[in-house]
Motif scaffolding. Structure first.
Motif, PDB file in Angstrom:
ATOM      1  N   ILE A   9     -22.004  -5.438  -6.979  1.00  0.00           N
ATOM      2  CA  ILE A   9     -22.992  -6.036  -6.073  1.00  0.00           C
ATOM      3  C   ILE A   9     -22.759  -7.529  -5.959  1.00  0.00           C
ATOM      4  CG2 ILE A   9     -25.450  -6.525  -5.741  1.00  0.00           C
ATOM      5  CD1 ILE A   9     -26.068  -3.833  -7.003  1.00  0.00           C
ATOM      6  N   LEU A  10     -22.533  -8.170  -7.102  1.00  0.00           N
ATOM      7  CA  LEU A  10     -22.260  -9.613  -7.099  1.00  0.00           C
ATOM      8  C   LEU A  10     -20.931  -9.905  -6.419  1.00  0.00           C
ATOM      9  CD1 LEU A  10     -23.351 -10.551 -10.734  1.00  0.00           C
ATOM     10  CD2 LEU A  10     -24.623 -10.880  -8.612  1.00  0.00           C
ATOM     11  N   GLY A  11     -19.928  -9.071  -6.702  1.00  0.00           N
ATOM     12  CA  GLY A  11     -18.622  -9.278  -6.091  1.00  0.00           C
ATOM     13  C   GLY A  11     -18.678  -9.176  -4.584  1.00  0.00           C
ATOM     14  N   ALA A  12     -19.425  -8.209  -4.080  1.00  0.00           N
ATOM     15  CA  ALA A  12     -19.559  -8.044  -2.628  1.00  0.00           C
ATOM     16  C   ALA A  12     -20.272  -9.239  -2.006  1.00  0.00           C
ATOM     17  CB  ALA A  12     -20.318  -6.756  -2.321  1.00  0.00           C
ATOM     18  N   ALA A  13     -21.269  -9.772  -2.720  1.00  0.00           N
ATOM     19  CA  ALA A  13     -22.013 -10.922  -2.191  1.00  0.00           C
ATOM     20  C   ALA A  13     -21.142 -12.167  -2.122  1.00  0.00           C
ATOM     21  CB  ALA A  13     -23.237 -11.184  -3.068  1.00  0.00           C
ATOM     22  N   LEU A  14     -20.213 -12.316  -3.064  1.00  0.00           N
ATOM     23  CA  LEU A  14     -19.365 -13.503  -3.123  1.00  0.00           C
ATOM     24  C   LEU A  14     -18.081 -13.360  -2.314  1.00  0.00           C
ATOM     25  CD1 LEU A  14     -19.684 -14.207  -6.963  1.00  0.00           C
ATOM     26  CD2 LEU A  14     -20.768 -15.507  -5.120  1.00  0.00           C
ATOM     27  N   ALA A  15     -17.815 -12.150  -1.801  1.00  0.00           N
ATOM     28  CA  ALA A  15     -16.522 -11.868  -1.181  1.00  0.00           C
ATOM     29  C   ALA A  15     -16.357 -12.459   0.214  1.00  0.00           C
ATOM     30  CB  ALA A  15     -16.294 -10.353  -1.122  1.00  0.00           C
ATOM     31  N   ASP A  16     -17.430 -12.965   0.799  1.00  0.00           N
ATOM     32  CA  ASP A  16     -17.360 -13.528   2.150  1.00  0.00           C
ATOM     33  C   ASP A  16     -17.302 -15.052   2.077  1.00  0.00           C
ATOM     34  OD1 ASP A  16     -17.959 -12.866   5.238  1.00  0.00           O
ATOM     35  OD2 ASP A  16     -19.007 -14.700   4.640  1.00  0.00           O
ATOM     36  N   PRO A  45     -26.811 -19.716  13.327  1.00  0.00           N
ATOM     37  CA  PRO A  45     -27.994 -19.462  12.504  1.00  0.00           C
ATOM     38  C   PRO A  45     -28.298 -17.974  12.367  1.00  0.00           C
ATOM     39  CG  PRO A  45     -28.407 -21.287  13.995  1.00  0.00           C
ATOM     40  CD  PRO A  45     -27.093 -20.696  14.400  1.00  0.00           C
ATOM     41  N   GLN A  46     -28.019 -17.188  13.422  1.00  0.00           N
ATOM     42  CA  GLN A  46     -28.280 -15.754  13.362  1.00  0.00           C
ATOM     43  C   GLN A  46     -27.373 -15.081  12.327  1.00  0.00           C
ATOM     44  OE1 GLN A  46     -27.691 -17.495  16.144  1.00  0.00           O
ATOM     45  NE2 GLN A  46     -29.724 -17.454  17.124  1.00  0.00           N
ATOM     46  N   THR A  47     -26.101 -15.460  12.332  1.00  0.00           N
ATOM     47  CA  THR A  47     -25.155 -14.913  11.353  1.00  0.00           C
ATOM     48  C   THR A  47     -25.518 -15.370   9.948  1.00  0.00           C
ATOM     49  OG1 THR A  47     -23.382 -14.909  13.003  1.00  0.00           O
ATOM     50  CG2 THR A  47     -22.720 -14.780  10.695  1.00  0.00           C
ATOM     51  N   ALA A  48     -25.950 -16.630   9.824  1.00  0.00           N
ATOM     52  CA  ALA A  48     -26.337 -17.158   8.521  1.00  0.00           C
ATOM     53  C   ALA A  48     -27.510 -16.373   7.942  1.00  0.00           C
ATOM     54  CB  ALA A  48     -26.703 -18.641   8.638  1.00  0.00           C
ATOM     55  N   SER A  49     -28.462 -16.012   8.777  1.00  0.00           N
ATOM     56  CA  SER A  49     -29.628 -15.258   8.308  1.00  0.00           C
ATOM     57  C   SER A  49     -29.215 -13.922   7.698  1.00  0.00           C
ATOM     58  CB  SER A  49     -30.603 -15.028   9.466  1.00  0.00           C
ATOM     59  OG  SER A  49     -31.142 -16.251   9.921  1.00  0.00           O
ATOM     60  N   VAL A  50     -28.237 -13.264   8.320  1.00  0.00           N
ATOM     61  CA  VAL A  50     -27.741 -11.984   7.792  1.00  0.00           C
ATOM     62  C   VAL A  50     -27.094 -12.200   6.428  1.00  0.00           C
ATOM     63  CG1 VAL A  50     -26.111 -10.089   8.163  1.00  0.00           C
ATOM     64  CG2 VAL A  50     -27.420 -11.004  10.088  1.00  0.00           C
ATOM     65  N   HIS A  51     -26.273 -13.239   6.326  1.00  0.00           N
ATOM     66  CA  HIS A  51     -25.598 -13.530   5.057  1.00  0.00           C
ATOM     67  C   HIS A  51     -26.606 -13.901   3.967  1.00  0.00           C
ATOM     68  CE1 HIS A  51     -21.552 -13.071   6.393  1.00  0.00           C
ATOM     69  NE2 HIS A  51     -21.569 -14.096   7.238  1.00  0.00           N
ATOM     70  N   LEU A  52     -27.626 -14.655   4.326  1.00  0.00           N
ATOM     71  CA  LEU A  52     -28.628 -15.092   3.350  1.00  0.00           C
ATOM     72  C   LEU A  52     -29.418 -13.900   2.800  1.00  0.00           C
ATOM     73  CD1 LEU A  52     -29.778 -18.346   5.151  1.00  0.00           C
ATOM     74  CD2 LEU A  52     -28.669 -18.225   2.906  1.00  0.00           C
ATOM     75  N   LYS A  53     -29.691 -12.931   3.654  1.00  0.00           N
ATOM     76  CA  LYS A  53     -30.375 -11.715   3.193  1.00  0.00           C
ATOM     77  C   LYS A  53     -29.500 -10.960   2.197  1.00  0.00           C
ATOM     78  CE  LYS A  53     -33.235 -11.050   7.313  1.00  0.00           C
ATOM     79  NZ  LYS A  53     -33.478 -10.223   8.540  1.00  0.00           N
ATOM     80  N   HIS A  54     -28.199 -10.963   2.434  1.00  0.00           N
ATOM     81  CA  HIS A  54     -27.251 -10.316   1.526  1.00  0.00           C
ATOM     82  C   HIS A  54     -27.280 -11.017   0.161  1.00  0.00           C
ATOM     83  CE1 HIS A  54     -23.160  -8.071   1.325  1.00  0.00           C
ATOM     84  NE2 HIS A  54     -23.659  -8.225   0.116  1.00  0.00           N
ATOM     85  N   GLY A  59     -29.659 -11.129  -5.628  1.00  0.00           N
ATOM     86  CA  GLY A  59     -30.362 -11.905  -6.636  1.00  0.00           C
ATOM     87  C   GLY A  59     -29.801 -13.293  -6.860  1.00  0.00           C
ATOM     88  N   LEU A  60     -28.941 -13.770  -5.942  1.00  0.00           N
ATOM     89  CA  LEU A  60     -28.313 -15.076  -6.128  1.00  0.00           C
ATOM     90  C   LEU A  60     -29.146 -16.221  -5.572  1.00  0.00           C
ATOM     91  CD1 LEU A  60     -24.632 -14.101  -5.258  1.00  0.00           C
ATOM     92  CD2 LEU A  60     -25.625 -14.465  -7.529  1.00  0.00           C
ATOM     93  N   ILE A  61     -29.970 -15.949  -4.572  1.00  0.00           N
ATOM     94  CA  ILE A  61     -30.820 -16.990  -3.997  1.00  0.00           C
ATOM     95  C   ILE A  61     -32.248 -16.480  -3.879  1.00  0.00           C
ATOM     96  CG2 ILE A  61     -28.881 -17.952  -2.680  1.00  0.00           C
ATOM     97  CD1 ILE A  61     -30.228 -16.797  -0.137  1.00  0.00           C
ATOM     98  N   SER A  62     -33.168 -17.412  -3.718  1.00  0.00           N
ATOM     99  CA  SER A  62     -34.566 -17.069  -3.457  1.00  0.00           C
ATOM    100  C   SER A  62     -35.015 -17.852  -2.230  1.00  0.00           C
ATOM    101  CB  SER A  62     -35.454 -17.407  -4.658  1.00  0.00           C
ATOM    102  OG  SER A  62     -35.381 -18.791  -4.961  1.00  0.00           O
ATOM    103  N   SER A  63     -36.079 -17.414  -1.598  1.00  0.00           N
ATOM    104  CA  SER A  63     -36.566 -18.057  -0.380  1.00  0.00           C
ATOM    105  C   SER A  63     -38.025 -18.445  -0.536  1.00  0.00           C
ATOM    106  CB  SER A  63     -36.409 -17.121   0.834  1.00  0.00           C
ATOM    107  OG  SER A  63     -35.071 -16.749   1.009  1.00  0.00           O
ATOM    108  N   LEU A  64     -38.411 -19.537   0.093  1.00  0.00           N
ATOM    109  CA  LEU A  64     -39.797 -19.966   0.086  1.00  0.00           C
ATOM    110  C   LEU A  64     -40.150 -20.543   1.441  1.00  0.00           C
ATOM    111  CD1 LEU A  64     -40.063 -23.503  -1.026  1.00  0.00           C
ATOM    112  CD2 LEU A  64     -38.224 -22.287  -2.159  1.00  0.00           C
ATOM    113  N   TYR A  71     -37.130 -21.842   3.593  1.00  0.00           N
ATOM    114  CA  TYR A  71     -36.101 -22.535   2.819  1.00  0.00           C
ATOM    115  C   TYR A  71     -35.456 -21.582   1.817  1.00  0.00           C
ATOM    116  CZ  TYR A  71     -37.942 -26.931   4.660  1.00  0.00           C
ATOM    117  OH  TYR A  71     -38.327 -27.954   5.490  1.00  0.00           O
ATOM    118  N   HIS A  72     -34.189 -21.858   1.514  1.00  0.00           N
ATOM    119  CA  HIS A  72     -33.438 -21.035   0.578  1.00  0.00           C
ATOM    120  C   HIS A  72     -32.885 -21.930  -0.535  1.00  0.00           C
ATOM    121  CE1 HIS A  72     -33.501 -17.970   3.761  1.00  0.00           C
ATOM    122  NE2 HIS A  72     -33.219 -18.970   4.572  1.00  0.00           N
ATOM    123  N   ARG A  73     -32.810 -21.371  -1.746  1.00  0.00           N
ATOM    124  CA  ARG A  73     -32.276 -22.128  -2.864  1.00  0.00           C
ATOM    125  C   ARG A  73     -31.656 -21.173  -3.876  1.00  0.00           C
ATOM    126  NH1 ARG A  73     -36.859 -25.543  -5.241  1.00  0.00           N
ATOM    127  NH2 ARG A  73     -35.086 -26.279  -6.462  1.00  0.00           N
TER     128      ARG A  73
END
Length: 234
Positions: A9-16, A45-54, A59-64, A71-73
């Motif tokens: 799961i982590l590898g797939a998230a970092l692979a892009d 921004p639309q593509t970024a939103s998809v990546h951020l959800k991934h 579990g690598l980022i959180s949103s507020l 915001y994402h961190r």
């Protein structure tokens, strides 16, 4: 059934590449909007939103949310440390090394924030100097601070007793391949350095600029030669 950690799961998230670029942008500990992260990664921004959800699902980022903005961190200090360690395993022929070899001004290599503490050449020099001066004693993957007047000059208040987590620990630096300091002690160091204008954040960049005041302070307090940090000056 054998239980194993879901490293896939982590590898797939970092692979892009775009997701990796956004994670690197978040590594300075601040929160950014999807539009800001999209700009950093050179995508819409639309593509970024998809990546951020991934990244969030992994579990690598959180949103507020603050007002109308989301915001994402980085999800936490442990995630930031793991990403910094992984970065040390990455090939060294990336943009910043190329920039350095060509004689460019690579502030990211000299001083940057690694989540909530100082990293790069400055971060490692701080650790080395504090150890050499006897203010910090290495103890495995942690550091034990020794009370002295130097800590007050650096804006650090030492705890009265042991806490629930290490007050200072070693964090392997991505570019220097040596340890800098992480933990509450290091967070106080960065906070004081920013408040005292020793280092300055740059808009849209993770690297920190070292001011003339900072060069003088690091030399006077920690005996770090100004020329050692001159590539990252304001």
């Amino acid at each position: 059934m054998t239980l194993t950690p879901r490293l896939d799961i982590l590898g797939a998230a970092l692979a892009d590449t775009s997701r990796s670029q956004m994670l690197c942008e978040l590594m300075d500990g601040r929160a950014f909007t999807s539009k800001e992260l999209a700009s950093a990664a050179g995508i819409s921004p639309q593509t970024a939103s998809v990546h951020l959800k991934h990244l969030q699902r992994a579990g690598l980022i959180s949103s507020l949310r603050s007002g109308r903005c989301l915001y994402h961190r980085i999800a936490g200090e442990e995630i930031a440390q793991a990403l910094e360690t992984l970065a040390t395993l990455a090939p060294a022929d990336h943009l910043y090394r190329v920039q350095q070899r060509k004689g460019g001004k690579a502030e990211l290599l000299v001083a940057r924030s690694c989540y909530d503490h100082l990293a790069g050449r400055l971060g490692v020099a701080l650790a080395d100097s504090l150890i050499a001066l006897g203010d910090l004693i290495p103890d495995g993957d942690q550091y034990t601070p020794v009370p002295s007047e130097r800590w007050m000059k650096l804006g650090v208040h030492l705890p009265n007793g042991p806490g629930k987590r290490p007050f200072a620990r070693a964090c392997l630096d991505w570019t220097e391949r040596k340890h800098h300091i992480a933990g509450p002690l290091a967070k106080q160091l960065l906070t004081h350095a920013l408040a005292s204008d020793w280092v300055q954040r740059q808009t849209g960049k993770r690297g920190l600029l070292i001011s003339a005041t900072g060069l003088d302070a690091f030399e006077q307090i920690l005996a770090i030669p100004p020329e050692f940090l001159s590539e990252g000056t304001a």
